[in-house]
Design an enzyme around this catalytic site. Structure first.
Site, PDB file in Angstrom:
ATOM      1  CG  ASP A   1      -8.351  -4.459  -2.912  1.00  0.00           C
ATOM      2  OD1 ASP A   1      -7.562  -3.525  -3.147  1.00  0.00           O
ATOM      3  OD2 ASP A   1      -9.585  -4.333  -2.936  1.00  0.00           O
TER       4      ASP A   1
ATOM      5  CG  HIS B   1      -2.091   0.882   1.103  1.00  0.00           C
ATOM      6  ND1 HIS B   1      -2.038   2.240   1.304  1.00  0.00           N
ATOM      7  CD2 HIS B   1      -3.365   0.610   0.746  1.00  0.00           C
ATOM      8  CE1 HIS B   1      -3.241   2.759   1.095  1.00  0.00           C
ATOM      9  NE2 HIS B   1      -4.059   1.793   0.748  1.00  0.00           N
TER      10      HIS B   1
HETATM   11  C1  SDX Z   1      -6.246  -0.105  -3.008  1.00  0.00           C
HETATM   12  O1  SDX Z   1      -4.482   4.384  -2.142  1.00  0.00           O
HETATM   13  C2  SDX Z   1      -5.418   3.785  -1.508  1.00  0.00           C
HETATM   14  O2  SDX Z   1      -5.860   4.197  -0.463  1.00  0.00           O
HETATM   15  C3  SDX Z   1      -5.959   2.562  -2.251  1.00  0.00           C
HETATM   16  C4  SDX Z   1      -6.974   1.751  -1.463  1.00  0.00           C
HETATM   17  C5  SDX Z   1      -8.277   2.512  -1.225  1.00  0.00           C
HETATM   18  O3  SDX Z   1      -8.976   2.159  -0.275  1.00  0.00           O
HETATM   19  O4  SDX Z   1      -8.625   3.410  -2.100  1.00  0.00           O
HETATM   20  O5  SDX Z   1      -6.416   1.333  -0.218  1.00  0.00           O
HETATM   21  C6  SDX Z   1      -7.393   0.498  -2.283  1.00  0.00           C
HETATM   22  O6  SDX Z   1      -6.009   0.233  -4.168  1.00  0.00           O
HETATM   23  C7  SDX Z   1      -5.356  -1.072  -2.268  1.00  0.00           C
HETATM   24  C8  SDX Z   1      -4.163  -1.559  -3.137  1.00  0.00           C
HETATM   25  C9  SDX Z   1      -4.667  -2.656  -4.077  1.00  0.00           C
HETATM   26  N1  SDX Z   1      -3.575  -3.053  -5.027  1.00  0.00           N
HETATM   27  C10 SDX Z   1      -2.918  -4.217  -4.906  1.00  0.00           C
HETATM   28  O7  SDX Z   1      -3.078  -5.016  -3.981  1.00  0.00           O
HETATM   29  C11 SDX Z   1      -1.931  -4.491  -6.034  1.00  0.00           C
HETATM   30  C12 SDX Z   1      -0.607  -5.045  -5.465  1.00  0.00           C
HETATM   31  N2  SDX Z   1       0.083  -3.973  -4.756  1.00  0.00           N
HETATM   32  C13 SDX Z   1       1.066  -3.182  -5.464  1.00  0.00           C
HETATM   33  O8  SDX Z   1       0.869  -3.049  -6.834  1.00  0.00           O
HETATM   34  C14 SDX Z   1       1.519  -1.940  -4.700  1.00  0.00           C
HETATM   35  O9  SDX Z   1       1.786  -2.325  -3.427  1.00  0.00           O
HETATM   36  C15 SDX Z   1       0.618  -0.721  -4.670  1.00  0.00           C
HETATM   37  C16 SDX Z   1       0.180  -0.311  -6.029  1.00  0.00           C
HETATM   38  C17 SDX Z   1      -0.575  -0.979  -3.811  1.00  0.00           C
HETATM   39  C18 SDX Z   1       1.432   0.430  -4.048  1.00  0.00           C
HETATM   40  O10 SDX Z   1       2.454   0.715  -4.915  1.00  0.00           O
HETATM   41  P1  SDX Z   1       3.572   1.826  -4.573  1.00  0.00           P
HETATM   42  O11 SDX Z   1       3.223   2.580  -3.359  1.00  0.00           O
HETATM   43  O12 SDX Z   1       3.857   2.572  -5.823  1.00  0.00           O
HETATM   44  O13 SDX Z   1       4.805   0.935  -4.170  1.00  0.00           O
HETATM   45  P2  SDX Z   1       5.859   0.349  -5.169  1.00  0.00           P
HETATM   46  O14 SDX Z   1       5.173  -0.334  -6.312  1.00  0.00           O
HETATM   47  O15 SDX Z   1       6.846   1.412  -5.479  1.00  0.00           O
HETATM   48  O16 SDX Z   1       6.511  -0.787  -4.251  1.00  0.00           O
HETATM   49  C19 SDX Z   1       7.609  -0.501  -3.412  1.00  0.00           C
HETATM   50  C20 SDX Z   1       8.438  -1.802  -3.429  1.00  0.00           C
HETATM   51  C21 SDX Z   1       8.855  -2.199  -4.858  1.00  0.00           C
HETATM   52  O17 SDX Z   1      10.032  -2.994  -4.716  1.00  0.00           O
HETATM   53  P3  SDX Z   1      11.499  -2.263  -4.927  1.00  0.00           P
HETATM   54  O18 SDX Z   1      11.438  -1.558  -6.266  1.00  0.00           O
HETATM   55  O19 SDX Z   1      11.648  -1.332  -3.754  1.00  0.00           O
HETATM   56  O20 SDX Z   1      12.491  -3.409  -4.902  1.00  0.00           O
HETATM   57  O21 SDX Z   1       7.631  -2.893  -2.948  1.00  0.00           O
HETATM   58  C22 SDX Z   1       7.450  -3.837  -4.007  1.00  0.00           C
HETATM   59  C23 SDX Z   1       7.767  -3.125  -5.308  1.00  0.00           C
HETATM   60  O22 SDX Z   1       8.224  -4.058  -6.283  1.00  0.00           O
HETATM   61  N3  SDX Z   1       6.034  -4.248  -3.961  1.00  0.00           N
HETATM   62  C24 SDX Z   1       5.605  -5.484  -4.151  1.00  0.00           C
HETATM   63  C25 SDX Z   1       4.210  -5.420  -3.979  1.00  0.00           C
HETATM   64  N4  SDX Z   1       3.840  -4.163  -3.710  1.00  0.00           N
HETATM   65  C26 SDX Z   1       4.975  -3.431  -3.704  1.00  0.00           C
HETATM   66  N5  SDX Z   1       6.264  -6.623  -4.450  1.00  0.00           N
HETATM   67  C27 SDX Z   1       5.490  -7.730  -4.568  1.00  0.00           C
HETATM   68  N6  SDX Z   1       4.128  -7.771  -4.430  1.00  0.00           N
HETATM   69  C28 SDX Z   1       3.459  -6.621  -4.128  1.00  0.00           C
HETATM   70  N7  SDX Z   1       2.158  -6.638  -3.979  1.00  0.00           N
END
Ligand code: SDX
Length: 428
Positions: free
Chosen positions: A357, A300
């Site tokens: 989710d 998140h």
């Molecule tokens: C919702 O914003 C809100 O409030 C949203 C929400 C709401 O109520 O409106 O809470 C609802 O959208 C919840 C999120 C649902 N999405 C998912 O579950 C999809 C999976 N999650 C990711 O795609 C990600 O965690 C996000 C999109 C939720 C957040 O992305 P960020 O903040 O841009 O973080 P990032 O992608 O830059 O990740 C930071 C690091 C990265 O690794 P490094 O580059 O540092 O090595 O964490 C890793 C990412 O690769 N990472 C994950 C991961 N989420 C982040 N690695 C594996 N699996 C994951 N799910």
């Protein structure tokens, strides 16, 4: 609090600072470009506040979520979706009379105009219901003028009709006749009835299922400036009508990184089950930089601790499945994924926890709701939040159209090339 100081090209500038009621500090850069000629850059807006708001407070480090100051845990345990909707939109917990009137108004505006049923005829049964939802919502603007005098009525119309639109899109997808809203049913029970009743027999909505759906709607009701809510504020800032504005939020929510994640979580759990249940293999894939696989429902932008909604939903999933006598192997896979991930340094270092989710889809499945309708359920829950945020922005006399700047990195000025002198460049 003292002003912030910025030194740029050897010159010092003072920038005013705003402190919120929870002690959050914002450096006000409204005059930055006029003072310094420079702008800020913040890819994904992770450090940028777009507004001041009094609706929802999130503390991502401590896993806190409050609607108008009331903790989500208390609202989940004691309130109802309609009461929470009123709280978010109008700013206070309604008196009994206010809630009765709000409920009466919603109940008596849940019908769609009959000619709107024709809109569904053009869609193939395979149309994703989120696409149907956003086009039907923007089409409401053809029937209801977006005037100040009609604002309350239009808020009621949208809150009341979205569940009918959603249920009709489901019936259309399975080729069954539409079931009309029932005025003697609660909001959640009526939605379930419109989705699952058939003309041939009576359909009884189980109270525990309706209660679980009401809880899910409460938990999804608002979440400050997330992707879809920021989209609503962006579109609403141009003074587009409310229906078009909310339709833009539905489109943003559809994305798999946002509201679409709940559908992708279940598809991920089903894939793990179909491939033999080896959830550790998928944890390794999620950590592998060469793999595009992400653990859906994990991580998140704001929560760097447990998403409080995920905690509530994990308990609710156990309760609902036990009450309904359902044993869903996907729930066990989800719990194993969570346990292993939370012990793994990759997830610990990046503070990746289950989000809203991760468990919601397990409960929707137990209710018999098809996977493609999961994000529609999210939109139904988030609607009062979108409306509240849009209303707060439109009622702000200082509201300006959203228009971010950029840093240009393209070609500098060059002369036009006659077509026969050009060389082919591969288009990606
Ligand atoms: C919702 O914003 C809100 O409030 C949203 C929400 C709401 O109520 O409106 O809470 C609802 O959208 C919840 C999120 C649902 N999405 C998912 O579950 C999809 C999976 N999650 C990711 O795609 C990600 O965690 C996000 C999109 C939720 C957040 O992305 P960020 O903040 O841009 O973080 P990032 O992608 O830059 O990740 C930071 C690091 C990265 O690794 P490094 O580059 O540092 O090595 O964490 C890793 C990412 O690769 N990472 C994950 C991961 N989420 C982040 N690695 C594996 N699996 C994951 N799910």
């Amino acid at each position: 609090m003292d002003n912030a100081k910025l030194v740029l090209n050897g010159k010092e500038y003072q920038l005013p600072v705003t402190v919120g009621t929870e002690g959050e500090v914002g450096i006000d850069i409204t005059a930055l470009r006029s003072k310094t000629g420079a702008i800020t850059l913040d890819s994904g807006y992770g450090n940028t506040g777009s507004c001041e708001s009094s609706i929802t407070f999130i503390d991502g480090e401590r896993g806190i979520l409050q609607y108008r100051g009331y903790p989500i845990e208390e609202l989940a345990a004691k309130s109802s979706f309609l009461e929470v909707s009123f709280l978010l939109i109008f700013g206070h917990l309604p008196t009994r009379e206010e809630l009765d009137k709000f409920t009466f108004d919603l109940t008596h505006h849940s019908l769609l105009r009959e000619d709107m049923k024709k809109f569904y005829e053009g869609y193939p049964p395979t149309a994703h219901p989120m696409g149907v939802l956003c086009s039907m919502v923007v089409s409401l603007s053809a029937y209801y003028p977006d005037t100040q005098e009609e604002r309350y009525n239009n808020i009621i119309r949208l809150l009341a009709k979205l569940k009918t639109i959603a249920a009709f899109s489901y019936k259309k997808s399975i080729g069954q006749p539409y079931v009309y809203p029932r005025n003697n049913m609660s909001f959640a029970a009526d939605l379930l009835h419109m989705m699952f009743a058939v003309p041939a027999e009576d359909y009884e909505v189980h109270q525990e299922v309706a209660d679980a759906l009401d809880l899910l709607l409460i938990l999804h009701a608002d979440h400050e400036q997330n992707c879809s809510t920021s989209t609503v504020r962006m579109v609403g800032s141009s003074e587009a009508n409310m229906f078009a504005t909310i339709a833009s939020g539905i489109c943003a929510l559809w994305g798999k990184l946002h509201g679409g994640a709940n559908q992708h979580v279940i598809e991920m759990l089903q894939r793990i089950q179909n491939e033999g249940g080896d959830y550790r293999k998928f944890i390794d894939m999620a950590k592998d930089k060469n793999s595009s696989f992400k653990l859906m429902g994990f991580g998140h932008r704001v929560y760097k601790n447990f998403d409080p909604r995920a905690k509530i939903l994990k308990e609710a999933a156990d309760k609902v499945l036990n009450k309904l006598g359902i044993k869903d192997p996907l729930l066990e896979i989800a719990k194993n994924l969570e346990r292993v991930a939370l012990e793994d340094s990759y997830f610990i270092e990046r503070k990746l926890y289950p989000n809203v989710d991760f468990y919601s889809g397990i409960i929707y499945r137990a209710m018999g709701i098809p996977t493609e309708m999961f994000t529609v359920m999210f939109a139904l829950g988030r609607l009062p939040g979108w409306i509240a945020q849009w209303k707060e922005m439109r009622e702000d006399p200082a509201m300006r159209i959203y228009r971010p700047r950029q840093i240009y990195t393209g070609c500098t000025e060059r002369s036009y090339i006659p077509i026969d002198e050009r060389r082919t460049v591969e288009v990606k």
